[in-house]
Motif scaffolding. Structure first.
Motif, PDB file in Angstrom:
ATOM      1  N   ILE A  33       0.842  -1.198   0.000  1.00  0.00           N
ATOM      2  CA  ILE A  33       0.000   0.000   0.000  1.00  0.00           C
ATOM      3  C   ILE A  33       0.877   1.249   0.000  1.00  0.00           C
ATOM      4  O   ILE A  33       0.612   2.217  -0.728  1.00  0.00           O
ATOM      5  CB  ILE A  33      -0.935   0.004   1.228  1.00  0.00           C
ATOM      6  CG1 ILE A  33      -1.966  -1.125   1.115  1.00  0.00           C
ATOM      7  CG2 ILE A  33      -1.647   1.346   1.366  1.00  0.00           C
ATOM      8  CD1 ILE A  33      -2.828  -1.290   2.346  1.00  0.00           C
ATOM      9  N   ALA A  34       1.941   1.240   0.806  1.00  0.00           N
ATOM     10  CA  ALA A  34       2.833   2.388   0.885  1.00  0.00           C
ATOM     11  C   ALA A  34       3.533   2.640  -0.445  1.00  0.00           C
ATOM     12  O   ALA A  34       3.644   3.781  -0.906  1.00  0.00           O
ATOM     13  CB  ALA A  34       3.860   2.177   1.997  1.00  0.00           C
ATOM     14  N   VAL A  35       4.000   1.566  -1.071  1.00  0.00           N
ATOM     15  CA  VAL A  35       4.658   1.713  -2.374  1.00  0.00           C
ATOM     16  C   VAL A  35       3.666   2.224  -3.405  1.00  0.00           C
ATOM     17  O   VAL A  35       3.975   3.083  -4.238  1.00  0.00           O
ATOM     18  CB  VAL A  35       5.272   0.368  -2.823  1.00  0.00           C
ATOM     19  CG1 VAL A  35       5.782   0.460  -4.257  1.00  0.00           C
ATOM     20  CG2 VAL A  35       6.403  -0.029  -1.892  1.00  0.00           C
ATOM     21  N   ASN A  36       2.441   1.703  -3.362  1.00  0.00           N
ATOM     22  CA  ASN A  36       1.404   2.154  -4.296  1.00  0.00           C
ATOM     23  C   ASN A  36       1.113   3.651  -4.111  1.00  0.00           C
ATOM     24  O   ASN A  36       0.874   4.378  -5.075  1.00  0.00           O
ATOM     25  CB  ASN A  36       0.130   1.348  -4.067  1.00  0.00           C
ATOM     26  CG  ASN A  36      -0.938   1.658  -5.100  1.00  0.00           C
ATOM     27  OD1 ASN A  36      -0.768   1.369  -6.279  1.00  0.00           O
ATOM     28  ND2 ASN A  36      -2.035   2.251  -4.668  1.00  0.00           N
ATOM     29  N   ALA A  37       1.147   4.115  -2.860  1.00  0.00           N
ATOM     30  CA  ALA A  37       0.911   5.540  -2.597  1.00  0.00           C
ATOM     31  C   ALA A  37       2.007   6.397  -3.205  1.00  0.00           C
ATOM     32  O   ALA A  37       1.763   7.523  -3.642  1.00  0.00           O
ATOM     33  CB  ALA A  37       0.823   5.780  -1.094  1.00  0.00           C
ATOM     34  N   PRO A  41      -0.078   8.586  -6.420  1.00  0.00           N
ATOM     35  CA  PRO A  41      -0.786   9.437  -5.450  1.00  0.00           C
ATOM     36  C   PRO A  41      -2.184   9.741  -5.934  1.00  0.00           C
ATOM     37  O   PRO A  41      -2.401   9.999  -7.114  1.00  0.00           O
ATOM     38  CB  PRO A  41       0.078  10.706  -5.411  1.00  0.00           C
ATOM     39  CG  PRO A  41       0.809  10.703  -6.710  1.00  0.00           C
ATOM     40  CD  PRO A  41       1.053   9.261  -7.048  1.00  0.00           C
ATOM     41  N   GLN A  42      -3.169   9.721  -5.018  1.00  0.00           N
ATOM     42  CA  GLN A  42      -4.570   9.799  -5.416  1.00  0.00           C
ATOM     43  C   GLN A  42      -5.241  11.115  -5.065  1.00  0.00           C
ATOM     44  O   GLN A  42      -6.449  11.207  -4.977  1.00  0.00           O
ATOM     45  CB  GLN A  42      -5.343   8.639  -4.769  1.00  0.00           C
ATOM     46  CG  GLN A  42      -4.694   7.305  -4.987  1.00  0.00           C
ATOM     47  CD  GLN A  42      -5.608   6.314  -5.700  1.00  0.00           C
ATOM     48  OE1 GLN A  42      -6.766   6.595  -5.957  1.00  0.00           O
ATOM     49  NE2 GLN A  42      -5.090   5.152  -6.008  1.00  0.00           N
ATOM     50  N   ALA A  83       0.927   8.885   6.425  1.00  0.00           N
ATOM     51  CA  ALA A  83       1.984   9.098   5.437  1.00  0.00           C
ATOM     52  C   ALA A  83       1.390   9.312   4.048  1.00  0.00           C
ATOM     53  O   ALA A  83       1.924  10.090   3.250  1.00  0.00           O
ATOM     54  CB  ALA A  83       2.934   7.899   5.431  1.00  0.00           C
ATOM     55  N   HIS A  84       0.290   8.620   3.763  1.00  0.00           N
ATOM     56  CA  HIS A  84      -0.385   8.815   2.472  1.00  0.00           C
ATOM     57  C   HIS A  84      -0.901  10.242   2.378  1.00  0.00           C
ATOM     58  O   HIS A  84      -0.787  10.891   1.333  1.00  0.00           O
ATOM     59  CB  HIS A  84      -1.539   7.823   2.326  1.00  0.00           C
ATOM     60  CG  HIS A  84      -2.117   7.773   0.945  1.00  0.00           C
ATOM     61  ND1 HIS A  84      -2.698   6.644   0.434  1.00  0.00           N
ATOM     62  CD2 HIS A  84      -2.206   8.705  -0.033  1.00  0.00           C
ATOM     63  CE1 HIS A  84      -3.121   6.882  -0.804  1.00  0.00           C
ATOM     64  NE2 HIS A  84      -2.841   8.140  -1.099  1.00  0.00           N
ATOM     65  N   ARG A  85      -1.483  10.754   3.455  1.00  0.00           N
ATOM     66  CA  ARG A  85      -1.961  12.134   3.442  1.00  0.00           C
ATOM     67  C   ARG A  85      -0.812  13.101   3.195  1.00  0.00           C
ATOM     68  O   ARG A  85      -0.918  14.045   2.410  1.00  0.00           O
ATOM     69  CB  ARG A  85      -2.633  12.479   4.761  1.00  0.00           C
ATOM     70  CG  ARG A  85      -3.181  13.903   4.810  1.00  0.00           C
ATOM     71  CD  ARG A  85      -3.388  14.387   6.220  1.00  0.00           C
ATOM     72  NE  ARG A  85      -2.138  14.335   6.976  1.00  0.00           N
ATOM     73  CZ  ARG A  85      -2.089  14.260   8.291  1.00  0.00           C
ATOM     74  NH1 ARG A  85      -3.192  14.220   8.998  1.00  0.00           N
ATOM     75  NH2 ARG A  85      -0.920  14.208   8.916  1.00  0.00           N
ATOM     76  N   ASP A  86       0.334  12.862   3.874  1.00  0.00           N
ATOM     77  CA  ASP A  86       1.489  13.730   3.674  1.00  0.00           C
ATOM     78  C   ASP A  86       1.986  13.646   2.235  1.00  0.00           C
ATOM     79  O   ASP A  86       2.436  14.640   1.662  1.00  0.00           O
ATOM     80  CB  ASP A  86       2.612  13.337   4.635  1.00  0.00           C
ATOM     81  CG  ASP A  86       2.274  13.669   6.089  1.00  0.00           C
ATOM     82  OD1 ASP A  86       1.444  14.573   6.303  1.00  0.00           O
ATOM     83  OD2 ASP A  86       2.816  13.019   6.981  1.00  0.00           O
ATOM     84  N   VAL A  92       6.999  13.260   0.668  1.00  0.00           N
ATOM     85  CA  VAL A  92       7.155  11.799   0.562  1.00  0.00           C
ATOM     86  C   VAL A  92       7.942  11.235   1.735  1.00  0.00           C
ATOM     87  O   VAL A  92       8.067  10.014   1.865  1.00  0.00           O
ATOM     88  CB  VAL A  92       7.849  11.411  -0.768  1.00  0.00           C
ATOM     89  CG1 VAL A  92       7.042  11.889  -1.955  1.00  0.00           C
ATOM     90  CG2 VAL A  92       9.268  11.977  -0.830  1.00  0.00           C
ATOM     91  N   GLY A  93       8.482  12.118   2.592  1.00  0.00           N
ATOM     92  CA  GLY A  93       9.352  11.663   3.678  1.00  0.00           C
ATOM     93  C   GLY A  93       8.759  10.589   4.566  1.00  0.00           C
ATOM     94  O   GLY A  93       9.409   9.550   4.801  1.00  0.00           O
ATOM     95  N   PRO A  94       7.533  10.777   5.105  1.00  0.00           N
ATOM     96  CA  PRO A  94       6.974   9.760   5.988  1.00  0.00           C
ATOM     97  C   PRO A  94       6.830   8.381   5.338  1.00  0.00           C
ATOM     98  O   PRO A  94       7.071   7.359   5.990  1.00  0.00           O
ATOM     99  CB  PRO A  94       5.602  10.342   6.355  1.00  0.00           C
ATOM    100  CG  PRO A  94       5.808  11.823   6.270  1.00  0.00           C
ATOM    101  CD  PRO A  94       6.716  12.013   5.090  1.00  0.00           C
TER     102      PRO A  94
END
Length: 438
Positions: A33-37, A41-42, A83-86, A92-94
């Motif tokens: 999920i993190a890599v997909n984000a 980005p959505q 982290a997705h919100r950031d 992209v840091g988080p």
């Protein structure tokens, strides 16, 4: 979406619905999920879909039966959501920190291809089949030969998922808006293949005999549906972003007069709303200028009292709460609210306001209209309390930096370190400013 449905959807989204899953398996899914984000980005999807997931996770944390592996993964899931919100905000840091840290690739494990990651990302557990949308709207754009996904088809699927928490008046208004938009888009437009030109043409057609503010409300609904459609797999493109009109669109936004603020304050402190949850919510809105969503999510632990006796409200994204952006995290001194009320709110176990957001908003705005004798459409609502705070602080000569710290806006002129050595000074400046206007 009912509360129980929100929890089940969140558990499924992160594979937390399987008690047999190991922590390693759950972590692998979170990694994907993190890599997909990072890869896709959505945009506004966080506010539309991920916020529901955060609320669902919060409910699961309090009421679901969890194994040790599930509990550990649930905490990581919170971090992924934030982290997705950031990432949406351009940071992209988080996400990188998560992938370098707790979600790091296990030693000896092969790297998945991008498509594999995407297949195991949020798009799968949030697919329309998982959310049980109607068969007429359950085929994604990847399926050849499926029936066209018209705007009303998309709307119907959205209401199946979201309509359960909406007040009848909200459903009626959204349905009316959807029909208006659909009339311009026509039955022949498949939303799976819509273009930016289709959306621009829609905006121009809507502007022919409507105010810019009215058109913006309609376009906001369109953007909500298209973003949700992409997030759930019904469509795979979204060209409805950044369509709203800036010039002339704020004409209906109003602030309350000083007399109206006084009337609201008296109703909440000594009037018929003093012991009513609506009175408490309105008092917090008057005192802080906080967004209605920020107040709706408050918990008892968010009310804090300093060593000097000053009460303050912590607006944060802990415990599954969501914020508009990272600047929204703040601590605001509370002025003008009886200490007995603040103590009672602070002693609340869990959320202060337990109803759905739609019900919360509808009842508060009705209370405001009843108190002031205003009508729907006059431009005054709970959000007007925020405009009033901004306007009153400016009129009182409060510096931009202090006003921004109170309202949770990005500030380039003054930084408040509320958790460092200057916390007391910062709180004192804000409390002093608030006493000037409240």
């Amino acid at each position: 979406m009912s509360t129980s449905h929100a929890m089940l959807t969140a558990l499924k989204a992160f594979h937390l619905d399987n008690p047999e899953a190991t922590f390693e398996e759950l972590t692998e899914h979170l990694r994907n999920i993190a890599v997909n984000a990072l890869e896709q980005p959505q945009g506004d999807v966080y506010g539309l879909v991920l916020s529901d997931l955060a609320e669902g996770l919060a409910e699961a944390e309090h009421s679901a039966s969890l194994t040790v592996a599930q509990a550990k993964a649930l905490k990581l899931a919170y971090q992924v959501l934030r982290a997705h919100r950031d990432r949406v905000e351009g940071n992209v840091g988080p996400l990188v920190d998560l992938l370098d840290g707790p979600l790091g690739e296990p030693i000896g494990k092969g790297h998945q291809s991008g498509s594999a990651k995407r297949d195991s990302g949020l798009s799968v557990p949030l697919s329309v089949s998982a959310l049980q949308v109607p068969a007429t709207a359950s085929r994604s754009s990847c399926e050849a030969g499926s029936k066209a996904v018209t705007y009303m088809t998309l709307f119907a699927a959205y209401m199946v998922e979201r309509g359960g928490d909406m007040a009848p008046a909200t459903v009626k208004n959204l349905t009316s808006s959807a029909k208006t938009v659909a009339a311009f888009l026509g039955e022949g437009l498949d939303m799976r293949s819509h273009t930016r030109a289709d959306m621009v043409k829609l905006r121009e057609a809507l502007l022919v005999d409507r105010k810019a503010s009215t058109v913006n409300k309609l376009l906001t609904t369109v953007a909500t549906l298209t973003a949700w459609g992409v997030a759930t797999g019904l469509i795979d493109r979204d060209f409805a972003k950044r369509l709203t009109i800036a010039k002339g669109a704020d004409s209906e936004r109003q602030a309350f007069t000083a007399g109206q603020i006084i009337k609201l304050t008296l109703a909440c402190s000594t009037g018929h709303l003093r012991s009513d949850w609506r009175g408490h919510a309105l008092a917090l809105g008057v005192a802080t200028g906080a967004r209605i969503g920020e107040i709706h999510q408050l918990r008892g632990c968010d009310f804090i009292q300093g060593d000097d006796g000053q009460w303050a409200l912590s607006i944060n994204d802990d415990n599954g709460k969501t914020l508009k952006n990272s600047y929204s995290r703040r601590i605001v001194p509370l002025v003008g609210i009886p200490e007995s009320v603040l103590k009672a709110l602070a002693e609340t176990n869990g959320r202060i306001f337990g109803m759905s957001m739609s019900g919360f908003s509808a009842q508060l705005n009705t209370a405001i209209r009843d108190l002031l004798g205003t009508e729907t459409g006059e431009g005054l609502s709970f959000h007007s309390l925020r405009h009033s705070m901004a306007s009153d602080l400016k009129t009182a000569g409060v510096s931009v930096g202090i006003a921004q710290a109170i309202l949770g806006h990005s500030s380039g002129s003054l930084a408040f370190d509320l958790y460092g050595g200057n916390a007391a000074a910062s709180m004192g400046l804000m409390a002093g400013a608030l006493r000037l206007v409240r």
